[in-house]
Design an enzyme around this catalytic site. Structure first.
Site, PDB file in Angstrom:
ATOM      1  N   HIS A  65       0.846  -1.205   0.000  1.00  0.00           N
ATOM      2  CA  HIS A  65       0.000   0.000   0.000  1.00  0.00           C
ATOM      3  C   HIS A  65       0.877   1.248   0.000  1.00  0.00           C
ATOM      4  O   HIS A  65       0.665   2.189  -0.765  1.00  0.00           O
ATOM      5  CB  HIS A  65      -0.861   0.068   1.269  1.00  0.00           C
ATOM      6  N   LYS A 100     -16.783  -5.778   6.264  1.00  0.00           N
ATOM      7  CA  LYS A 100     -15.628  -6.693   6.242  1.00  0.00           C
ATOM      8  C   LYS A 100     -15.187  -7.133   7.637  1.00  0.00           C
ATOM      9  O   LYS A 100     -14.253  -7.911   7.753  1.00  0.00           O
ATOM     10  CB  LYS A 100     -14.444  -6.020   5.533  1.00  0.00           C
ATOM     11  N   ARG A 105      -2.603  -5.602  -8.079  1.00  0.00           N
ATOM     12  CA  ARG A 105      -1.504  -6.563  -7.953  1.00  0.00           C
ATOM     13  C   ARG A 105      -1.511  -7.581  -9.086  1.00  0.00           C
ATOM     14  O   ARG A 105      -0.575  -7.758  -9.809  1.00  0.00           O
ATOM     15  CB  ARG A 105      -1.595  -7.312  -6.619  1.00  0.00           C
ATOM     16  N   SER A 141      -3.254  -7.424   2.850  1.00  0.00           N
ATOM     17  CA  SER A 141      -3.556  -7.267   4.276  1.00  0.00           C
ATOM     18  C   SER A 141      -4.007  -8.593   4.868  1.00  0.00           C
ATOM     19  O   SER A 141      -3.701  -8.907   6.023  1.00  0.00           O
ATOM     20  CB  SER A 141      -4.663  -6.221   4.468  1.00  0.00           C
TER      21      SER A 141
HETATM   22  O1  PNS Z   1      -8.861  -2.257   0.716  1.00  0.00           O
HETATM   23  P1  PNS Z   1     -10.163  -2.709   0.181  1.00  0.00           P
HETATM   24  O2  PNS Z   1     -10.874  -3.581   1.186  1.00  0.00           O
HETATM   25  O3  PNS Z   1     -10.058  -3.357  -1.174  1.00  0.00           O
HETATM   26  O4  PNS Z   1     -11.022  -1.380  -0.020  1.00  0.00           O
HETATM   27  C1  PNS Z   1     -12.334  -1.475  -0.484  1.00  0.00           C
HETATM   28  C2  PNS Z   1     -13.019  -0.102  -0.430  1.00  0.00           C
HETATM   29  C3  PNS Z   1     -13.024   0.445   0.991  1.00  0.00           C
HETATM   30  C4  PNS Z   1     -12.284   0.864  -1.330  1.00  0.00           C
HETATM   31  C5  PNS Z   1     -14.454  -0.318  -0.947  1.00  0.00           C
HETATM   32  O5  PNS Z   1     -15.047  -1.343  -0.218  1.00  0.00           O
HETATM   33  C6  PNS Z   1     -15.306   0.932  -0.823  1.00  0.00           C
HETATM   34  O6  PNS Z   1     -15.163   1.845  -1.608  1.00  0.00           O
HETATM   35  N1  PNS Z   1     -16.202   0.945   0.182  1.00  0.00           N
HETATM   36  C7  PNS Z   1     -17.121   2.040   0.400  1.00  0.00           C
HETATM   37  C8  PNS Z   1     -18.528   1.669  -0.133  1.00  0.00           C
HETATM   38  C9  PNS Z   1     -18.605   1.907  -1.614  1.00  0.00           C
HETATM   39  O7  PNS Z   1     -18.589   3.042  -2.038  1.00  0.00           O
HETATM   40  N2  PNS Z   1     -18.625   0.827  -2.394  1.00  0.00           N
HETATM   41  C10 PNS Z   1     -18.556   0.923  -3.848  1.00  0.00           C
HETATM   42  C11 PNS Z   1     -19.877   0.898  -4.538  1.00  0.00           C
HETATM   43  S1  PNS Z   1     -20.738  -0.595  -4.350  1.00  0.00           S
END
Ligand code: PNS
Length: 177
Positions: free
Chosen positions: A17, A41, A93, A131
């Protein structure tokens, strides 16, 4: 001002990250590492800890003065609008990441056409890192040196050890199951 958001659960932030953040931030005037509360999550580390890990990791890198760490709950597009951001930056990735990230980028673009997602390829030395792998290593007492930013390694381990053992879990051959 060109503002970008680098969103994630950061549970916890990894060296991968941080590498993506350090390589992307110079292209923007304001770069916000946005830690998602992400209750869906059930993160291992609480939001305050995840933010603290990210903040310390970023501060340890010289030249990232335009980077700030914040948190958000709810839709990313709403948070982006609130922060007047026009770009989302995400690390990629492997091909396995692509489908999910492609879907997210399209969903976000559908909800807000002014928001563009930029993908940054992970450096090869971190392309295997996630992670979830860090959480698993910490859980089983494996070594995370070099896999997470150096200044926060021990705090991640200590924070994990401080976690209360969940009720209903039993010791089996010395392990908590
Ligand atoms: O590190 P991650 O878990 O891949 O991050 C995922 C994240 C936080 C970027 C994603 O889950 C997110 O944007 N969550 C907020 C809710 C949202 O806007 N979802 C997208 C539309 S369904």
């Amino acid at each position: 001002m060109k503002t970008a958001i680098c969103p994630g659960t950061f549970d916890p932030i990894t060296s991968g990250h941080l590498d993506v953040i350090a390589r992307s931030a110079p292209f923007f005037e304001r770069f916000i590492v946005a830690v998602s509360a992400n209750p869906l999550k059930s993160p291992m580390f609480d939001l305050k800890e995840r933010m603290d890990f990210a903040q310390r990791a970023v501060r340890a890198i010289p030249g990232l003065e335009n980077v700030e760490v914040d948190c958000f709950e709810g839709l990313l597009v709403d948070y982006a609008k609130h922060m007047k951001a026009t770009a989302i930056v995400k690390g990629l990735r492997a091909i396995s990441d692509f489908e999910y990230e492609f879907q997210m980028a399209q969903m976000n673009h559908k909800m807000d056409e002014s928001l563009e997602t930029f993908f940054v390829m992970a450096s090869s030395e971190y392309s295997f890192l996630s992670s979830s792998a860090i959480r698993e290593l910490v859980f089983y007492g494996g070594c995370i040196e070099g896999l997470v930013p150096s200044g926060i390694e021990q705090d991640i381990i200590r924070s994990f050890e401080r976690r209360p053992v969940r009720k209903g879990k039993e010791r089996f051959n010395g392990y908590i199951c």
